[in-house]
Design an enzyme around this catalytic site. Structure first.
Site, PDB file in Angstrom:
ATOM      1  N   GLN A   1       0.908  -1.355   0.028  1.00  0.00           N
ATOM      2  CA  GLN A   1       0.057  -0.122   0.089  1.00  0.00           C
ATOM      3  C   GLN A   1       0.896   1.341   0.012  1.00  0.00           C
ATOM      4  O   GLN A   1       0.398   2.459  -0.272  1.00  0.00           O
ATOM      5  CB  GLN A   1      -0.958   0.182   1.157  1.00  0.00           C
ATOM      6  CG  GLN A   1      -2.027  -1.044   1.167  1.00  0.00           C
ATOM      7  CD  GLN A   1      -2.948  -1.120   2.268  1.00  0.00           C
ATOM      8  OE1 GLN A   1      -2.685  -1.874   3.295  1.00  0.00           O
ATOM      9  NE2 GLN A   1      -3.973  -0.279   2.209  1.00  0.00           N
TER      10      GLN A   1
ATOM     11  N   HIS B   1       1.221  -9.495   4.500  1.00  0.00           N
ATOM     12  CA  HIS B   1      -0.099  -8.592   4.411  1.00  0.00           C
ATOM     13  C   HIS B   1      -0.659  -8.760   2.980  1.00  0.00           C
ATOM     14  O   HIS B   1      -0.778  -7.746   2.348  1.00  0.00           O
ATOM     15  CB  HIS B   1       0.242  -7.286   4.992  1.00  0.00           C
ATOM     16  CG  HIS B   1      -1.021  -6.184   5.279  1.00  0.00           C
ATOM     17  ND1 HIS B   1      -1.256  -5.762   6.358  1.00  0.00           N
ATOM     18  CD2 HIS B   1      -1.945  -5.956   4.351  1.00  0.00           C
ATOM     19  CE1 HIS B   1      -1.938  -5.037   6.667  1.00  0.00           C
ATOM     20  NE2 HIS B   1      -2.874  -5.281   5.270  1.00  0.00           N
TER      21      HIS B   1
ATOM     22  N   ASN C   1      -1.722 -11.363   8.354  1.00  0.00           N
ATOM     23  CA  ASN C   1      -2.486 -10.139   8.672  1.00  0.00           C
ATOM     24  C   ASN C   1      -4.115 -10.595   8.140  1.00  0.00           C
ATOM     25  O   ASN C   1      -4.194 -10.851   6.927  1.00  0.00           O
ATOM     26  CB  ASN C   1      -2.178  -9.031   7.778  1.00  0.00           C
ATOM     27  CG  ASN C   1      -3.095  -7.602   7.964  1.00  0.00           C
ATOM     28  OD1 ASN C   1      -3.349  -7.142   8.994  1.00  0.00           O
ATOM     29  ND2 ASN C   1      -3.707  -7.460   7.044  1.00  0.00           N
ATOM     30  N   GLU C   2      -4.952 -10.417   8.817  1.00  0.00           N
ATOM     31  CA  GLU C   2      -6.306 -10.433   8.515  1.00  0.00           C
ATOM     32  C   GLU C   2      -6.609 -12.005   7.369  1.00  0.00           C
ATOM     33  O   GLU C   2      -7.047 -11.586   6.300  1.00  0.00           O
ATOM     34  CB  GLU C   2      -6.740  -9.359   7.886  1.00  0.00           C
ATOM     35  CG  GLU C   2      -6.825  -8.327   8.560  1.00  0.00           C
ATOM     36  CD  GLU C   2      -7.792  -7.115   8.408  1.00  0.00           C
ATOM     37  OE1 GLU C   2      -8.398  -7.042   7.083  1.00  0.00           O
ATOM     38  OE2 GLU C   2      -7.889  -5.867   8.779  1.00  0.00           O
TER      39      GLU C   2
ATOM     40  N   TYR D   1     -13.120  -2.288  12.958  1.00  0.00           N
ATOM     41  CA  TYR D   1     -13.456  -1.274  12.061  1.00  0.00           C
ATOM     42  C   TYR D   1     -15.164  -1.314  11.967  1.00  0.00           C
ATOM     43  O   TYR D   1     -15.693  -0.168  11.798  1.00  0.00           O
ATOM     44  CB  TYR D   1     -13.310  -1.813  10.607  1.00  0.00           C
ATOM     45  CG  TYR D   1     -11.871  -1.602  10.186  1.00  0.00           C
ATOM     46  CD1 TYR D   1     -11.292  -0.310   9.982  1.00  0.00           C
ATOM     47  CD2 TYR D   1     -10.983  -2.521  10.234  1.00  0.00           C
ATOM     48  CE1 TYR D   1     -10.071   0.133   9.668  1.00  0.00           C
ATOM     49  CE2 TYR D   1      -9.426  -2.267   9.764  1.00  0.00           C
ATOM     50  CZ  TYR D   1      -8.987  -0.957   9.548  1.00  0.00           C
ATOM     51  OH  TYR D   1      -7.881  -0.853   9.422  1.00  0.00           O
TER      52      TYR D   1
ATOM     53  N   GLU E   1      -5.165  -2.131  13.757  1.00  0.00           N
ATOM     54  CA  GLU E   1      -5.994  -1.222  12.970  1.00  0.00           C
ATOM     55  C   GLU E   1      -7.163  -0.724  13.319  1.00  0.00           C
ATOM     56  O   GLU E   1      -7.832  -1.409  13.942  1.00  0.00           O
ATOM     57  CB  GLU E   1      -6.072  -2.094  11.571  1.00  0.00           C
ATOM     58  CG  GLU E   1      -4.835  -2.178  10.840  1.00  0.00           C
ATOM     59  CD  GLU E   1      -5.057  -2.815   9.372  1.00  0.00           C
ATOM     60  OE1 GLU E   1      -6.106  -2.790   9.086  1.00  0.00           O
ATOM     61  OE2 GLU E   1      -4.497  -3.616   8.818  1.00  0.00           O
TER      62      GLU E   1
ATOM     63  N   TRP F   1      -5.044   3.125  11.749  1.00  0.00           N
ATOM     64  CA  TRP F   1      -4.963   2.902  10.335  1.00  0.00           C
ATOM     65  C   TRP F   1      -5.507   4.219   9.669  1.00  0.00           C
ATOM     66  O   TRP F   1      -6.765   4.380   9.843  1.00  0.00           O
ATOM     67  CB  TRP F   1      -5.559   1.777   9.817  1.00  0.00           C
ATOM     68  CG  TRP F   1      -5.465   1.274   8.669  1.00  0.00           C
ATOM     69  CD1 TRP F   1      -6.087   1.890   7.316  1.00  0.00           C
ATOM     70  CD2 TRP F   1      -4.267   0.600   8.083  1.00  0.00           C
ATOM     71  NE1 TRP F   1      -5.322   1.569   6.303  1.00  0.00           N
ATOM     72  CE2 TRP F   1      -4.674   0.825   6.345  1.00  0.00           C
ATOM     73  CE3 TRP F   1      -3.358  -0.017   8.648  1.00  0.00           C
ATOM     74  CZ2 TRP F   1      -3.703   0.135   5.818  1.00  0.00           C
ATOM     75  CZ3 TRP F   1      -2.503  -0.607   7.671  1.00  0.00           C
ATOM     76  CH2 TRP F   1      -2.566  -0.558   6.217  1.00  0.00           C
TER      77      TRP F   1
ATOM     78  N   GLU G   1      -5.331   1.795  -1.563  1.00  0.00           N
ATOM     79  CA  GLU G   1      -6.543   1.187  -0.770  1.00  0.00           C
ATOM     80  C   GLU G   1      -7.300   0.005  -1.682  1.00  0.00           C
ATOM     81  O   GLU G   1      -8.724   0.103  -1.839  1.00  0.00           O
ATOM     82  CB  GLU G   1      -7.586   2.319  -0.249  1.00  0.00           C
ATOM     83  CG  GLU G   1      -8.570   1.777   0.772  1.00  0.00           C
ATOM     84  CD  GLU G   1      -8.036   0.894   1.856  1.00  0.00           C
ATOM     85  OE1 GLU G   1      -8.869  -0.388   2.183  1.00  0.00           O
ATOM     86  OE2 GLU G   1      -7.060   1.153   2.393  1.00  0.00           O
ATOM     87  N   TRP G   2      -6.335  -0.874  -1.865  1.00  0.00           N
ATOM     88  CA  TRP G   2      -6.758  -1.981  -2.495  1.00  0.00           C
ATOM     89  C   TRP G   2      -7.891  -1.811  -3.649  1.00  0.00           C
ATOM     90  O   TRP G   2      -7.514  -1.172  -4.717  1.00  0.00           O
ATOM     91  CB  TRP G   2      -7.300  -3.059  -1.403  1.00  0.00           C
ATOM     92  CG  TRP G   2      -6.526  -3.046  -0.136  1.00  0.00           C
ATOM     93  CD1 TRP G   2      -6.622  -2.901   1.046  1.00  0.00           C
ATOM     94  CD2 TRP G   2      -5.342  -3.845  -0.141  1.00  0.00           C
ATOM     95  NE1 TRP G   2      -5.629  -2.932   1.898  1.00  0.00           N
ATOM     96  CE2 TRP G   2      -4.525  -3.710   0.968  1.00  0.00           C
ATOM     97  CE3 TRP G   2      -4.365  -4.205  -1.287  1.00  0.00           C
ATOM     98  CZ2 TRP G   2      -3.279  -4.151   1.360  1.00  0.00           C
ATOM     99  CZ3 TRP G   2      -3.040  -4.818  -0.962  1.00  0.00           C
ATOM    100  CH2 TRP G   2      -2.607  -4.740   0.355  1.00  0.00           C
TER     101      TRP G   2
END
Length: 484
Positions: free
Chosen positions: A64, A165, A209-210, A341, A391, A438, A445-446
């Protein structure tokens, strides 16, 4: 960051393990799908002092921000391939340049120091270190992270490094990626190489990550790399990611390092959207897919029975689990990284509804109480040795004003309210040691490309100029005073 995607299930389930909030949300129909407006004074002090030595931080990830996608021997990742595929990312954006952190890292380290951050969470690009995902190590890639870590330590900032990530080397994807069990073992070899190079200079490591975002967005919805839409196979991917986590923990332990290690999970508190008793059954299963599927094997050494029953004994998930796997996955860890989030409100038919205003990211409902609920829940049910928030943030429609400033008052309100809930969790016994916004700076952003800005620092992409937003100066004062 992950869009909740669980489908409805016909399974009959036990009672809900997490009590829904007692707050009374405004009816969804009354809420606009726009960012929450800040209150009269978003910087009003709440008088909440944090524990001495609390680790105030910010977070980024390699793809990113780094750019330099073809420099110094870096190999292609699945995100390079995905972003360069027409129609995959907004505006055809890619991470080729991003925030140019690879060449501007020294400037960014000074910026981090200037903000007073105590901790910086970043990720290491697997294809920068190991271009093909196996075999030869790219020394120039490792040297970059050595310079980054040394620069943080010289400035009195504690490095927190994430090994993965989402940037799987494309060469491994060509061989099946995370659908292939072998990828977990290649990850362990890569992790060992990084541990050998950086050693104890990194006091805290995060493995994967996630994993849920990889599963849901990369293999179910398909709007993240590698862009696959195959839900049954997605849960085989979940198992292999969990196995990679455990193997990564083993790899660090084998070095004798005193550094700490754990996983990084994005967790969504799941609540009933109505008072129908049947809804609790749906919430229970939804929670299974959103949270327990990742927490239970890591901390308890088994998969949730309701999720396994819903998948079925011949499912790719069930067939992927081999003898000894869960012992590897549940290796003792030192820290759990929680990323919060949004909440999820589940209906009696297994769907979801909006109960709170959303941000520019339409999937994100603003509900600070969810921070308290998820932190206390994982502390109660899983008893991790220590917890860090790695995050938490939101995108805002940030623009440079006529005076050259960026007034993101809504971000200040969001962070203040979520930190207040984190403080309440600490007061109630949650072993929360640090918090990372974050993100440090605006970035790629993806699938949204550069349309969303999540940073404390505004990045003017044509010039790569960095501008502190109002939230950055507010956060600097919070850190300095250790007071919200």
């Amino acid at each position: 960051m992950s869009v909740p995607t669980r489908r409805a299930s016909s399974a009959s389930l036990a009672a809900l393990t997490e009590e829904p909030s007692t707050d009374s949300p405004v009816p969804a129909a009354a809420l606009p799908a726009v960012p929450v407006e800040p209150g009269p004074d978003p910087e009003a002090r709440l008088g909440l002092r944090f524990p001495e030595g609390f680790g105030w931080g910010a977070a980024t990830s390699a793809y990113q921000i780094e750019g330099a996608a073809r420099d110094d021997g870096r190999g292609p990742s699945v995100w390079d391939t995905f972003a360069h595929t027409p129609g995959r990312v907004a505006n055809g954006d890619t991470g080729d340049v991003a925030a140019d952190h690879y060449t501007r890292y020294a400037e960014d380290l000074d910026l981090i120091r200037g903000l007073g951050l105590k901790s910086y969470r970043f990720s290491i690009s697997w294809p920068r270190v190991q271009p093909d995902g196996r075999g030869t190590i790219n020394q120039r890639g490792l040297d970059f992270y050595r310079r980054l870590v040394d620069g943080l330590l010289e400035r009195g900032i504690s490095p927190m490094a994430t090994l993965y990530h989402w940037d799987t080397p494309q060469a491994l994807q060509d061989d099946g990626g995370w659908e292939n069990r072998d990828t977990a073992y290649r990850f362990a070899e890569y992790a060992a190489a990084v541990f050998g190079a950086l050693g104890d200079t990194v006091p805290a490591w995060l493995t994967i990550n996630e994993p849920k975002t990889v599963v849901q967005n990369g293999y179910i919805i398909g709007h993240h790399a590698p862009g696959i839409r195959d839900e049954p196979v997605a849960y085989r991917v979940a198992h292999h990611l969990a196995l990679a986590h455990g193997l990564g923990v083993q790899a660090l332990r084998a070095t004798g390092s005193a550094s700490r290690i754990g996983g990084a999970l994005n967790l969504h508190p799941c609540y009933a959207a109505d008072d129908d008793p049947a809804t609790l059954e749906r919430v229970r299963l939804y929670d299974g897919y959103e949270n327990r599927l990742y927490l239970d094997p890591m901390f308890k050494g088994y998969y949730p029975e309701d999720v396994l029953a819903d998948q079925g004994p011949s499912s790719p998930l069930a067939q992927a689990i081999r003898d000894g796997d869960l012992a590897i996955i549940s290796q003792p860890t030192d820290i759990l990284a929680v990323q919060y989030y949004t909440p999820i409100y589940v209906t009696t038919d297994g769907g979801t509804v909006q109960k709170w205003p959303t941000t520019e990211a339409a999937w994100q409902q603003v509900y600070p109480r969810g921070m308290y609920d998820i932190l206390t829940r994982v502390s109660r049910d899983y008893a991790p040795a220590s917890i860090t928030v790695t995050e938490n943030g939101l995108p805002c429609p940030d623009v440079i004003g006529v005076d050259g400033s960026v007034d993101d008052a809504a971000r200040v309100s969001f962070l203040r309210d979520h930190l207040a809930e984190a403080h309440r969790a600490i007061q109630d016994g949650v072993p929360l040691e640090s918090y990372h916004v974050w993100s440090l700076m605006d970035n790629f952003e993806w699938e949204a490309g550069y349309d969303q800005r999540w940073g404390l620092v505004y990045v003017d992409y044509p010039t790569q100029r960095r501008i502190l937003k109002r939230s950055a100066t507010w956060y600097r004062r919070v850190i300095s005073d250790n007071l919200l």
